[in-house]
Design a protein around this motif. Structure first.
Motif, PDB file in Angstrom:
ATOM      1  N   ARG A   1       0.829  -1.215   0.000  1.00 45.62           N
ATOM      2  CA  ARG A   1       0.000   0.000   0.000  1.00 45.62           C
ATOM      3  C   ARG A   1       0.858   1.258   0.000  1.00 45.62           C
ATOM      4  O   ARG A   1       0.565   2.218  -0.714  1.00 45.62           O
ATOM      5  N   HIS A   2       1.925   1.245   0.803  1.00 44.57           N
ATOM      6  CA  HIS A   2       2.834   2.394   0.810  1.00 44.57           C
ATOM      7  C   HIS A   2       3.481   2.570  -0.563  1.00 44.57           C
ATOM      8  O   HIS A   2       3.617   3.684  -1.060  1.00 44.57           O
ATOM      9  N   TYR A   3       3.889   1.474  -1.170  1.00 46.63           N
ATOM     10  CA  TYR A   3       4.498   1.518  -2.498  1.00 46.63           C
ATOM     11  C   TYR A   3       3.522   2.110  -3.510  1.00 46.63           C
ATOM     12  O   TYR A   3       3.897   2.958  -4.329  1.00 46.63           O
ATOM     13  N   GLN A   4       2.273   1.678  -3.481  1.00 48.30           N
ATOM     14  CA  GLN A   4       1.283   2.189  -4.429  1.00 48.30           C
ATOM     15  C   GLN A   4       1.039   3.679  -4.224  1.00 48.30           C
ATOM     16  O   GLN A   4       0.975   4.444  -5.192  1.00 48.30           O
ATOM     17  N   LYS A   5       0.900   4.107  -2.983  1.00 47.38           N
ATOM     18  CA  LYS A   5       0.707   5.537  -2.701  1.00 47.38           C
ATOM     19  C   LYS A   5       1.913   6.343  -3.162  1.00 47.38           C
ATOM     20  O   LYS A   5       1.772   7.411  -3.755  1.00 47.38           O
ATOM     21  N   LEU A   6       3.081   5.818  -2.876  1.00 48.47           N
ATOM     22  CA  LEU A   6       4.312   6.505  -3.232  1.00 48.47           C
ATOM     23  C   LEU A   6       4.480   6.619  -4.739  1.00 48.47           C
ATOM     24  O   LEU A   6       4.751   7.702  -5.256  1.00 48.47           O
ATOM     25  N   THR A   7       4.295   5.528  -5.467  1.00 49.44           N
ATOM     26  CA  THR A   7       4.475   5.580  -6.912  1.00 49.44           C
ATOM     27  C   THR A   7       3.400   6.429  -7.586  1.00 49.44           C
ATOM     28  O   THR A   7       3.692   7.130  -8.557  1.00 49.44           O
TER      29      THR A   7
ATOM     30  N   TYR B   1      11.828   2.069  -9.411  1.00 51.07           N
ATOM     31  CA  TYR B   1      10.674   2.650 -10.108  1.00 51.07           C
ATOM     32  C   TYR B   1      11.015   4.033 -10.665  1.00 51.07           C
ATOM     33  O   TYR B   1      10.698   4.347 -11.810  1.00 51.07           O
ATOM     34  N   ILE B   2      11.667   4.863  -9.847  1.00 52.19           N
ATOM     35  CA  ILE B   2      12.007   6.229 -10.268  1.00 52.19           C
ATOM     36  C   ILE B   2      12.897   6.217 -11.509  1.00 52.19           C
ATOM     37  O   ILE B   2      12.704   6.994 -12.433  1.00 52.19           O
ATOM     38  N   TYR B   3      13.881   5.340 -11.525  1.00 55.19           N
ATOM     39  CA  TYR B   3      14.849   5.370 -12.611  1.00 55.19           C
ATOM     40  C   TYR B   3      14.457   4.523 -13.818  1.00 55.19           C
ATOM     41  O   TYR B   3      15.213   4.432 -14.786  1.00 55.19           O
ATOM     42  N   ASP B   4      13.271   3.966 -13.811  1.00 57.34           N
ATOM     43  CA  ASP B   4      12.744   3.278 -14.984  1.00 57.34           C
ATOM     44  C   ASP B   4      11.891   4.289 -15.758  1.00 57.34           C
ATOM     45  O   ASP B   4      10.783   4.612 -15.366  1.00 57.34           O
ATOM     46  N   ARG B   5      12.434   4.805 -16.839  1.00 56.96           N
ATOM     47  CA  ARG B   5      11.782   5.876 -17.601  1.00 56.96           C
ATOM     48  C   ARG B   5      10.383   5.501 -18.101  1.00 56.96           C
ATOM     49  O   ARG B   5       9.531   6.354 -18.268  1.00 56.96           O
ATOM     50  N   SER B   6      10.152   4.238 -18.330  1.00 59.32           N
ATOM     51  CA  SER B   6       8.865   3.831 -18.881  1.00 59.32           C
ATOM     52  C   SER B   6       7.708   4.106 -17.910  1.00 59.32           C
ATOM     53  O   SER B   6       6.564   4.189 -18.325  1.00 59.32           O
ATOM     54  N   ASN B   7       7.995   4.272 -16.642  1.00 58.66           N
ATOM     55  CA  ASN B   7       6.946   4.555 -15.662  1.00 58.66           C
ATOM     56  C   ASN B   7       6.390   5.967 -15.778  1.00 58.66           C
ATOM     57  O   ASN B   7       5.318   6.246 -15.254  1.00 58.66           O
TER      58      ASN B   7
ATOM     59  N   TYR C   1      13.785  14.076 -11.694  1.00 64.98           N
ATOM     60  CA  TYR C   1      14.384  13.022 -10.885  1.00 64.98           C
ATOM     61  C   TYR C   1      14.910  13.499  -9.533  1.00 64.98           C
ATOM     62  O   TYR C   1      14.699  12.830  -8.518  1.00 64.98           O
ATOM     63  N   ASP C   2      15.594  14.628  -9.491  1.00 64.64           N
ATOM     64  CA  ASP C   2      16.139  15.100  -8.219  1.00 64.64           C
ATOM     65  C   ASP C   2      15.025  15.383  -7.213  1.00 64.64           C
ATOM     66  O   ASP C   2      15.128  15.024  -6.042  1.00 64.64           O
ATOM     67  N   SER C   3      13.968  16.000  -7.668  1.00 65.33           N
ATOM     68  CA  SER C   3      12.844  16.314  -6.781  1.00 65.33           C
ATOM     69  C   SER C   3      12.112  15.046  -6.357  1.00 65.33           C
ATOM     70  O   SER C   3      11.684  14.923  -5.205  1.00 65.33           O
ATOM     71  N   LEU C   4      11.978  14.099  -7.280  1.00 68.71           N
ATOM     72  CA  LEU C   4      11.321  12.840  -6.942  1.00 68.71           C
ATOM     73  C   LEU C   4      12.130  12.087  -5.890  1.00 68.71           C
ATOM     74  O   LEU C   4      11.570  11.498  -4.960  1.00 68.71           O
ATOM     75  N   ARG C   5      13.438  12.120  -6.036  1.00 65.97           N
ATOM     76  CA  ARG C   5      14.308  11.436  -5.069  1.00 65.97           C
ATOM     77  C   ARG C   5      14.191  12.093  -3.692  1.00 65.97           C
ATOM     78  O   ARG C   5      14.158  11.403  -2.667  1.00 65.97           O
TER      79      ARG C   5
END
Length: 82
Positions: free
Chosen positions: A9-15, A63-69, A28-32
Motif C-alpha cells: 500500500r505504501h508503495y502504491q501511494k508513493l508511486t 521505479y524512479i529510474y525506470d523511464r517507462s513509468n 528526478y532530483d525532486s522525486l528522489r
C-alpha cells in the motif's frame, strides 16, 4: 518483490504520487527528495519494520529510474475503416 500488504500500500501511494509529481513538472532530483522524505517519515513513525522500509526504498528507487513509468501512453489515431 514486496510481499506484505501494508508495504505494498505504501508503495502504491508513493508511486502514484511520484507519477503525479512528474506530470506536474518535477524531475528526478525532486522525486528522489520526495522519496527520501517519505521514507524518513516511515522510519520516524515506526510505521513498518526497518527491513520492509529498506525493501520499499529499493523498489521505489528502481521505479524512479525506470523511464517507462513516466511516459505518457501514445494513442493511435483511429482510421476511417467501416
Amino acid at each position: 518483490m514486496l510481499q506484505d500488504t501494508e508495504t505494498i500500500r505504501h508503495y502504491q501511494k508513493l508511486t502514484d504520487a511520484l507519477v503525479e509529481m512528474w506530470h506536474r513538472g518535477y524531475r528526478y532530483d525532486s522525486l528522489r527528495l520526495y522519496l527520501d522524505g517519505y521514507l524518513a517519515a516511515l522510519r520516524h513513525t515506526n510505521a513498518i519494520e526497518a527491513y520492509r522500509i529498506h525493501r520499499l526504498e529499493e523498489e521505489a528507487t528502481r521505479y524512479i529510474y525506470d523511464r517507462s513509468n513516466f511516459e505518457i501512453p501514445q494513442t493511435q489515431p483511429q482510421s476511417d475503416y467501416y
